[in-house]
Design a protein around this motif. Structure first.
Motif, PDB file in Angstrom:
ATOM      1  N   ILE A   1       0.365  -1.740  29.340  1.00  0.00           N
ATOM      2  CA  ILE A   1       0.905  -0.375  29.476  1.00  0.00           C
ATOM      3  C   ILE A   1      -0.055   0.620  28.829  1.00  0.00           C
ATOM      4  O   ILE A   1      -0.592   0.384  27.753  1.00  0.00           O
ATOM      5  N   VAL A   2      -0.271   1.737  29.532  1.00  0.00           N
ATOM      6  CA  VAL A   2      -1.071   2.831  28.989  1.00  0.00           C
ATOM      7  C   VAL A   2      -0.112   4.005  28.846  1.00  0.00           C
ATOM      8  O   VAL A   2       0.610   4.332  29.789  1.00  0.00           O
ATOM      9  N   GLN A   3      -0.077   4.625  27.682  1.00  0.00           N
ATOM     10  CA  GLN A   3       0.794   5.797  27.556  1.00  0.00           C
ATOM     11  C   GLN A   3       0.129   6.902  26.752  1.00  0.00           C
ATOM     12  O   GLN A   3      -0.745   6.644  25.955  1.00  0.00           O
ATOM     13  N   ALA A   4       0.588   8.130  27.014  1.00  0.00           N
ATOM     14  CA  ALA A   4       0.009   9.279  26.311  1.00  0.00           C
ATOM     15  C   ALA A   4       0.925  10.486  26.471  1.00  0.00           C
ATOM     16  O   ALA A   4       1.722  10.556  27.408  1.00  0.00           O
ATOM     17  N   GLY A   5       0.783  11.439  25.551  1.00  0.00           N
ATOM     18  CA  GLY A   5       1.483  12.714  25.678  1.00  0.00           C
ATOM     19  C   GLY A   5       0.703  13.603  26.626  1.00  0.00           C
ATOM     20  O   GLY A   5      -0.510  13.743  26.471  1.00  0.00           O
ATOM     21  N   VAL A   6       1.381  14.174  27.623  1.00  0.00           N
ATOM     22  CA  VAL A   6       0.658  14.993  28.604  1.00  0.00           C
ATOM     23  C   VAL A   6       1.136  16.447  28.617  1.00  0.00           C
ATOM     24  O   VAL A   6       0.928  17.169  29.575  1.00  0.00           O
ATOM     25  N   GLY A   7       1.784  16.864  27.535  1.00  0.00           N
ATOM     26  CA  GLY A   7       2.227  18.257  27.479  1.00  0.00           C
ATOM     27  C   GLY A   7       3.508  18.397  26.686  1.00  0.00           C
ATOM     28  O   GLY A   7       3.943  17.463  26.017  1.00  0.00           O
ATOM     29  N   LYS A   8       4.094  19.562  26.785  1.00  0.00           N
ATOM     30  CA  LYS A   8       5.335  19.858  26.070  1.00  0.00           C
ATOM     31  C   LYS A   8       6.415  20.253  27.067  1.00  0.00           C
ATOM     32  O   LYS A   8       6.122  20.707  28.173  1.00  0.00           O
ATOM     33  N   ALA A   9       7.670  20.114  26.625  1.00  0.00           N
ATOM     34  CA  ALA A   9       8.800  20.448  27.496  1.00  0.00           C
ATOM     35  C   ALA A   9       8.773  21.925  27.903  1.00  0.00           C
ATOM     36  O   ALA A   9       9.311  22.304  28.940  1.00  0.00           O
ATOM     37  N   SER A  10       8.094  22.760  27.105  1.00  0.00           N
ATOM     38  CA  SER A  10       8.044  24.203  27.402  1.00  0.00           C
ATOM     39  C   SER A  10       7.008  24.532  28.487  1.00  0.00           C
ATOM     40  O   SER A  10       6.952  25.657  28.965  1.00  0.00           O
ATOM     41  N   PHE A  11       6.180  23.557  28.869  1.00  0.00           N
ATOM     42  CA  PHE A  11       5.171  23.796  29.906  1.00  0.00           C
ATOM     43  C   PHE A  11       5.853  24.076  31.248  1.00  0.00           C
ATOM     44  O   PHE A  11       6.956  23.604  31.500  1.00  0.00           O
ATOM     45  N   THR A  12       5.171  24.794  32.120  1.00  0.00           N
ATOM     46  CA  THR A  12       5.717  25.006  33.470  1.00  0.00           C
ATOM     47  C   THR A  12       5.543  23.707  34.254  1.00  0.00           C
ATOM     48  O   THR A  12       4.754  22.835  33.886  1.00  0.00           O
ATOM     49  N   GLU A  13       6.256  23.615  35.362  1.00  0.00           N
ATOM     50  CA  GLU A  13       6.166  22.417  36.201  1.00  0.00           C
ATOM     51  C   GLU A  13       4.726  22.214  36.685  1.00  0.00           C
ATOM     52  O   GLU A  13       4.204  21.102  36.703  1.00  0.00           O
ATOM     53  N   ASP A  14       4.060  23.332  37.058  1.00  0.00           N
ATOM     54  CA  ASP A  14       2.680  23.242  37.546  1.00  0.00           C
ATOM     55  C   ASP A  14       1.722  22.741  36.462  1.00  0.00           C
ATOM     56  O   ASP A  14       0.822  21.961  36.736  1.00  0.00           O
ATOM     57  N   GLN A  15       1.939  23.210  35.221  1.00  0.00           N
ATOM     58  CA  GLN A  15       1.078  22.771  34.114  1.00  0.00           C
ATOM     59  C   GLN A  15       1.230  21.271  33.879  1.00  0.00           C
ATOM     60  O   GLN A  15       0.250  20.549  33.717  1.00  0.00           O
ATOM     61  N   LEU A  16       2.490  20.810  33.878  1.00  0.00           N
ATOM     62  CA  LEU A  16       2.740  19.385  33.652  1.00  0.00           C
ATOM     63  C   LEU A  16       2.194  18.552  34.800  1.00  0.00           C
ATOM     64  O   LEU A  16       1.558  17.522  34.580  1.00  0.00           O
ATOM     65  N   THR A  17       2.415  19.016  36.043  1.00  0.00           N
ATOM     66  CA  THR A  17       1.918  18.275  37.208  1.00  0.00           C
ATOM     67  C   THR A  17       0.404  18.156  37.144  1.00  0.00           C
ATOM     68  O   THR A  17      -0.162  17.090  37.389  1.00  0.00           O
ATOM     69  N   GLY A  18      -0.273  19.258  36.794  1.00  0.00           N
ATOM     70  CA  GLY A  18      -1.738  19.255  36.692  1.00  0.00           C
ATOM     71  C   GLY A  18      -2.218  18.252  35.660  1.00  0.00           C
ATOM     72  O   GLY A  18      -3.162  17.492  35.897  1.00  0.00           O
ATOM     73  N   ASN A  19      -1.538  18.224  34.496  1.00  0.00           N
ATOM     74  CA  ASN A  19      -1.918  17.295  33.432  1.00  0.00           C
ATOM     75  C   ASN A  19      -1.645  15.844  33.833  1.00  0.00           C
ATOM     76  O   ASN A  19      -2.459  14.956  33.573  1.00  0.00           O
ATOM     77  N   ILE A  20      -0.499  15.600  34.466  1.00  0.00           N
ATOM     78  CA  ILE A  20      -0.138  14.232  34.879  1.00  0.00           C
ATOM     79  C   ILE A  20      -1.139  13.729  35.914  1.00  0.00           C
ATOM     80  O   ILE A  20      -1.630  12.606  35.831  1.00  0.00           O
ATOM     81  N   ARG A  21      -1.481  14.593  36.861  1.00  0.00           N
ATOM     82  CA  ARG A  21      -2.467  14.195  37.892  1.00  0.00           C
ATOM     83  C   ARG A  21      -3.803  13.846  37.256  1.00  0.00           C
ATOM     84  O   ARG A  21      -4.437  12.862  37.608  1.00  0.00           O
ATOM     85  N   ALA A  22      -4.244  14.700  36.324  1.00  0.00           N
ATOM     86  CA  ALA A  22      -5.543  14.484  35.668  1.00  0.00           C
ATOM     87  C   ALA A  22      -5.526  13.177  34.887  1.00  0.00           C
ATOM     88  O   ALA A  22      -6.498  12.415  34.899  1.00  0.00           O
ATOM     89  N   PHE A  23      -4.402  12.887  34.224  1.00  0.00           N
ATOM     90  CA  PHE A  23      -4.307  11.672  33.414  1.00  0.00           C
ATOM     91  C   PHE A  23      -4.335  10.425  34.299  1.00  0.00           C
ATOM     92  O   PHE A  23      -5.085   9.478  34.041  1.00  0.00           O
TER      93      PHE A  23
END
Length: 199
Positions: free
Chosen positions: A136-158
């Protein structure tokens, strides 16, 4: 409702056996929208590189003195960077830094002459990843306060960074399952096709 701004975490279940050296998956990912965490960065460097580290915003900069402090168990930082010439010194701290996942490593860009780039990366949201025993690989990819687009961008990059770190000898399905959760929330399974970038 949690009052704290929870961290959004991603976990990827990989079809690898990390007990085999050739199936190790590790690397670093620069999150395009930052991690939302304020990381304290330590740099082992001397002379001009030490000055460069300070200018780049490193919180702690030192050489033998910092090795001594850390050797005594004082670790006041979240990310550790070293110039190659200081690795013989920093190498002695393996027992202290290793278990905490802080040991500088050229594979993830934390042993480098580009001190400015490494410090800015760490401050700006570079996350290191390494496969655990269970694959398993895991990591923090943002905060709950991020917009959906910000989180999606980070998740895609990760996910993209993990896919690029795929070992050559790996057979079968590489990414078996992806789930995202907040620190105190349940995990949500994600359809891998929806977050992988078309090649």
């Amino acid at each position: 409702m949690a009052r704290i701004d929870e961290t959004v975490e991603i976990a990827l279940n990989l079809g690898v056996d990390p007990r085999h050296a050739d199936q190790m998956v590790r690397g670093i990912c620069n999150l395009p929208n930052g991690s939302g965490r304020k990381l304290r960065v330590a740099v082992f460097a001397k002379g001009a590189k030490a000055e460069e580290a300070k200018k780049a915003g490193a919180d702690i900069v030192g050489a033998e003195d910092l090795v001594e402090t850390v050797g005594k168990g004082t670790i006041d930082f979240d990310r550790c960077i070293a110039t190659p010439d200081l690795m013989p010194l920093v190498g002695r701290l393996g027992k202290v830094l290793g278990p905490r996942g802080l040991m500088p490593n050229p594979k993830v860009g934390t042993v480098t002459m580009d001190v400015t780039g490494a410090v800015k990366g760490a401050k700006g949201g570079a996350v290191e990843f390494r496969v655990e025993k269970a694959g398993i690989v895991q990591a923090g990819v943002g905060k709950a306060s991020f917009t959906e687009d910000q989180l999606t961008g980070n998740i895609r990059a990760f996910i993209d960074a993990v896919l690029k770190a795929k070992p050559q000898g790996q057979k079968g399905t590489f990414v078996k399952k992806v789930s995202v959760s907040s620190s105190q929330g349940p995990g949500v399974k994600i359809d891998l096709a929806s977050v992988t970038q078309p090649a």
